[in-house]
Design a protein around this motif. Sequence first.
Motif, PDB file in Angstrom:
ATOM      1  N   LEU A 592      -1.228   4.889   0.612  1.00  0.00           N
ATOM      2  CA  LEU A 592      -0.269   4.911  -0.476  1.00  0.00           C
ATOM      3  C   LEU A 592      -0.914   4.531  -1.804  1.00  0.00           C
ATOM      4  CD1 LEU A 592       2.918   3.400   1.200  1.00  0.00           C
ATOM      5  CD2 LEU A 592       2.436   5.783   0.645  1.00  0.00           C
ATOM      6  N   SER A 593      -1.945   3.688  -1.758  1.00  0.00           N
ATOM      7  CA  SER A 593      -2.667   3.360  -2.991  1.00  0.00           C
ATOM      8  C   SER A 593      -3.328   4.605  -3.565  1.00  0.00           C
ATOM      9  CB  SER A 593      -3.721   2.284  -2.730  1.00  0.00           C
ATOM     10  OG  SER A 593      -3.127   1.099  -2.260  1.00  0.00           O
ATOM     11  N   ILE A 594      -3.943   5.398  -2.681  1.00  0.00           N
ATOM     12  CA  ILE A 594      -4.578   6.639  -3.125  1.00  0.00           C
ATOM     13  C   ILE A 594      -3.524   7.605  -3.658  1.00  0.00           C
ATOM     14  CG2 ILE A 594      -5.842   8.668  -2.312  1.00  0.00           C
ATOM     15  CD1 ILE A 594      -7.264   6.785  -0.329  1.00  0.00           C
ATOM     16  N   ALA A 595      -2.400   7.702  -2.950  1.00  0.00           N
ATOM     17  CA  ALA A 595      -1.325   8.580  -3.419  1.00  0.00           C
ATOM     18  C   ALA A 595      -0.832   8.146  -4.795  1.00  0.00           C
ATOM     19  CB  ALA A 595      -0.172   8.569  -2.414  1.00  0.00           C
ATOM     20  N   HIS A 596      -0.691   6.840  -4.977  1.00  0.00           N
ATOM     21  CA  HIS A 596      -0.266   6.318  -6.271  1.00  0.00           C
ATOM     22  C   HIS A 596      -1.258   6.697  -7.364  1.00  0.00           C
ATOM     23  CE1 HIS A 596       0.398   3.296  -9.437  1.00  0.00           C
ATOM     24  NE2 HIS A 596       1.637   3.223  -9.002  1.00  0.00           N
ATOM     25  N   GLY A 597      -2.541   6.519  -7.085  1.00  0.00           N
ATOM     26  CA  GLY A 597      -3.557   6.858  -8.073  1.00  0.00           C
ATOM     27  C   GLY A 597      -3.567   8.336  -8.413  1.00  0.00           C
ATOM     28  N   ILE A 598      -3.419   9.179  -7.390  1.00  0.00           N
ATOM     29  CA  ILE A 598      -3.420  10.624  -7.628  1.00  0.00           C
ATOM     30  C   ILE A 598      -2.234  11.016  -8.503  1.00  0.00           C
ATOM     31  CG2 ILE A 598      -3.097  12.862  -6.510  1.00  0.00           C
ATOM     32  CD1 ILE A 598      -4.717  11.799  -4.149  1.00  0.00           C
ATOM     33  N   VAL A 599      -1.045  10.511  -8.182  1.00  0.00           N
ATOM     34  CA  VAL A 599       0.141  10.870  -8.956  1.00  0.00           C
ATOM     35  C   VAL A 599       0.000  10.401 -10.404  1.00  0.00           C
ATOM     36  CG1 VAL A 599       2.629  10.476  -9.198  1.00  0.00           C
ATOM     37  CG2 VAL A 599       1.645  10.905  -6.945  1.00  0.00           C
ATOM     38  N   LYS A 600      -0.507   9.180 -10.600  1.00  0.00           N
ATOM     39  CA  LYS A 600      -0.681   8.688 -11.957  1.00  0.00           C
ATOM     40  C   LYS A 600      -1.698   9.526 -12.727  1.00  0.00           C
ATOM     41  CE  LYS A 600       2.235   5.341 -11.961  1.00  0.00           C
ATOM     42  NZ  LYS A 600       3.436   5.406 -12.819  1.00  0.00           N
ATOM     43  N   SER A 601      -2.778   9.992 -12.041  1.00  0.00           N
ATOM     44  CA  SER A 601      -3.773  10.823 -12.715  1.00  0.00           C
ATOM     45  C   SER A 601      -3.196  12.167 -13.104  1.00  0.00           C
ATOM     46  CB  SER A 601      -4.992  11.012 -11.809  1.00  0.00           C
ATOM     47  OG  SER A 601      -4.686  11.862 -10.710  1.00  0.00           O
ATOM     48  N   HIS A 602      -2.083  12.559 -12.472  1.00  0.00           N
ATOM     49  CA  HIS A 602      -1.401  13.805 -12.823  1.00  0.00           C
ATOM     50  C   HIS A 602      -0.263  13.556 -13.810  1.00  0.00           C
ATOM     51  CE1 HIS A 602      -3.624  15.268  -9.349  1.00  0.00           C
ATOM     52  NE2 HIS A 602      -3.256  16.500  -9.645  1.00  0.00           N
ATOM     53  N   LYS A 603      -0.257  12.361 -14.425  1.00  0.00           N
ATOM     54  CA  LYS A 603       0.779  11.987 -15.409  1.00  0.00           C
ATOM     55  C   LYS A 603       2.178  12.046 -14.801  1.00  0.00           C
ATOM     56  CE  LYS A 603      -1.867  13.450 -19.459  1.00  0.00           C
ATOM     57  NZ  LYS A 603      -3.101  13.754 -18.705  1.00  0.00           N
TER      58      LYS A 603
END
Length: 776
Positions: A592-603
């Motif tokens: 979920l940390s990785i998912a969070h980072g990916i979503v944030k990197s996609h604004k």
Amino acid sequence: MAPSTPKSDRPTAIIVTLVFLVVSTFWNMLSDHLFAILLNRPEMNQHSTNIGHWFFIIFSAIMLYWLLRFWEASVAETQESLKKVNRSLRSVSECSRAITRLENEETLMQEICRICVEVGGHRMAWVAFKQDDAQKSLKPAAHWGADNIYLENLKASWSADSDIGQGPAGICIRTGEMVIFQNLLADFRFNPWLKEARKYGYASCIALPLIDNGRTFGALVIFNGIKNAFAPDKTELLAEMAEDLSYGIKTLRMQKIHQEEVQERLMLAAAMDQTSDGIITFDTNATIQYVNFSFLHLCGVPENRCVGTSLHNFECSQRNPEFYRAILKVFATNQPFSGHFINKRSDGSPYDIDAWIAPVFDADGSVIRYVATVRDISQEIVLQRQLRQAQKMEALATLSGGIAHDFNNILAIIITNTEMCLEDADEHDPQRPFLDLILKAGLRGKNLVRQFLTISRKPEQPQKPSNLTHVVEECVSMLRATLPTTIELQQQIPAQLSPVFADPTQIHQVIMNLCTNAADAIAGQNGVLNISLDEITLSVDSRTNYPELPGGNYVRLMVTDNGHGMSREVLDRIFDPFFTTKEQGKGTGLGLSIAHGIVKSHKGHISAVSILEGGTTFTVLLPATTEMVSGGDDSSRAQYTFGKEHILFVDDEADYATSINIVLERCGYQVTARTDSREALDLLRQDSFSCDLLISDQTMPHLTGTQLAAEALKLRPGLPIVLCSGSSPETDPAVSNANVAALGISKLLLKPVSRTELLTTVEQLLTAPGAGIANE
């Protein structure tokens, strides 16, 4: 002494006297002859000329005249006295009528002054209010019969230490008693105003106190044009008038205060009805008296089941025992209480409130009711949670960037040297399986570092317009083959959906992580996993739950399960790296940390809602775009060839510099490797040193890679430069695309750099048009 003649003298006394004289004369002269004829006695007809008769007639006429004059004077005085009394009574009557009729304090005082002048027959009247300033001045509140200039220029005070405080108004207010100046022109106390009094014809004056609850707040001052105009009988009526005026002013002020209180209560009632805070009141028997709309909305109970209901039988009390016990505590102690509570709505969903519960006292200090004010802070809790999560991720971004740099250098050495060993090893070499394991472990380490950089929101691949429908369908196909048959997989995917700017591989990873967690939450029992896609529009008003997102169109991905759900404590930490509720060895806590980072990197935005034993829903929002999805990337990987150019390689890691030196020399390039950026810069300053390409690490002592590149381009404009960095652009802004392009750096490579990527980049830069111009 004869009485004074009245002003409106009539000749009544003279006429009556003359008539008396004429009648008496004729009677005296003709009475004997008349009686002789009437009685038929001629002997009675004698012409008497008795002097006594004439004296009596004259004396009687004089007495009659003076009696009539005295009677006329007495009647005139009585009429004048009655007229004055009637005027005073009329003044009092009209004052009473004005007090009962008028509803404005200033208008009332003005009317009383008018009555004193026009009805009472005085010259001027005014109302003085005392001021509690340093000068103890008097303020004219109303007047009638006076020139405005007189009152504007009037300087008066109620101070005992000042000459202007010795006037009738000042003394009256200071002492609270009636004050009379019967002769203003002869009274030394009136000297400060003597000139004005003569100008306006004021001869006498009376000041009557205006009192409210034993406190003198002003005076009614009346001037008359004659001396000694204020007799005791008149002062009594005037004092009564002043008392009526005091009562009228007091009544109007009380009415004004009452109206203001009523208005405040009406405003308070309206505010209570319209406020977003919930308000509920109880009487001393714990019976609900009032609830506003906000409380009804929070509690979810209709008003007819609230008002008149006992607190002990109230549905909201039964659902929320902690809140109920807090109210009972206030009932028992009569002390205010405030606190935070997690209440439940009628559907069982929790919501956070801040509550203030307090008794309400009357003037005697007795409790007359209890009031509880509750404020729904669920949204604030969500925002605080998001803020804490953002702060954690920022801190982790900084940590992961630093860790990644060091690990990337180590992994680059392992991978590069292992690849070269595999190239040199024969196909049947017994060491080859071991080298394959080393390379495989190095690549796994590379993937782990990539996950760290994903958490720090470093984009792995260029984002492009992508259709999430295809990504979700691919994930569903994989999940159908891997999920147990006890889990029903549902999907709601519209035929038409706006594209988003995304890296499909990373979005695929997000979906798989969310679905894997959902499957684990169902834990092998019969359950449902639902995946849905749709579009929503965030307006300014609907962005409450997503304050970090700008308004616009978004594609929404929702992954819902009916598993065991999560508690509030677990939900607060789900995006923390390495946090997991799974057994040891069954999860790393990075998904979920990785998912969070990916979503944030996609604004975008990712959030979760969960009810313990009621399931969980993850929601992902990604900004939609109007750009069309491209047909795919048809480019093939460039093939590198052998070259002979001279390359300057700079990296403070000696082992890595040695490894890259060997890789480049194997391809025929001439390589000069340095581990000190200052030595590399000294070489570039030498005209005899030939260089076709500079490859530099970013994080080095003395001079960073960007600093070295800037100096190198000053010395050799047009020199191709490759910058290698093991840090994320988010943790090191110096290696952002914008900064690298502004410096004139040709290419940015992120560590660990594969041999193929490095050699391909070198070949492209050295064979590009204009290459080598820096050495000409």
